[in-house]
Design a protein around this motif. Sequence first.
Motif, PDB file in Angstrom:
ATOM      1  N   ARG A  32      -5.096 -12.956   4.833  1.00 17.49           N
ATOM      2  CA  ARG A  32      -5.399 -12.775   3.408  1.00 17.49           C
ATOM      3  C   ARG A  32      -5.812 -14.101   2.767  1.00 17.49           C
ATOM      4  N   ALA A  35      -9.515 -14.824   3.550  1.00 16.75           N
ATOM      5  CA  ALA A  35     -10.519 -13.838   3.144  1.00 16.75           C
ATOM      6  C   ALA A  35     -11.280 -14.303   1.903  1.00 16.75           C
ATOM      7  N   ALA A  40      -9.997  -8.852   2.124  1.00 21.69           N
ATOM      8  CA  ALA A  40      -8.880  -9.109   3.034  1.00 21.69           C
ATOM      9  C   ALA A  40      -8.511  -7.878   3.853  1.00 21.69           C
TER      10      ALA A  40
END
Length: 101
Positions: A32, A35, A40
Motif C-alpha cells: 500500500r 502504490a 493499492a
Amino acid sequence: MTVEDRDLTRAIVAYLGKGRSPFPRTDEDAVRALAVGEDAAVLLTRGRAVTDEMMSIKIDWATKTLSEGGREAQEVLVARRPELGQDALEALYWMFTYKWR
C-alpha cells in the motif's frame, strides 16, 4: 523485448518482505505504501496472483534438490511472466524454497 513492470516487481519484493525480514511473509501495508501509480488494491491483487502462481508450479521433488526445484519454478515463471524484474524473481525464489523446505 518485454519491458519490466517495475510497480509489480517492487510490490512483490515489498509484499514478501525481501530485504526487510529474515523469512518470507506477507506485508500488505508495504505494498500500500508503494502504490503511487496504481491503486493499492489492484497492485495487491496482482502481487498475490503472482505469488500464488509461483507456488502452484509443480516440481518433481524426487529428482531435484530444494535449490534446483526453486530455480526450475523460477524459470517457469519467467516464461509465463516476462514482465517481472530480477528482484521480484529472486524474492519469489526465496519464498518458494522457504515454503518447500
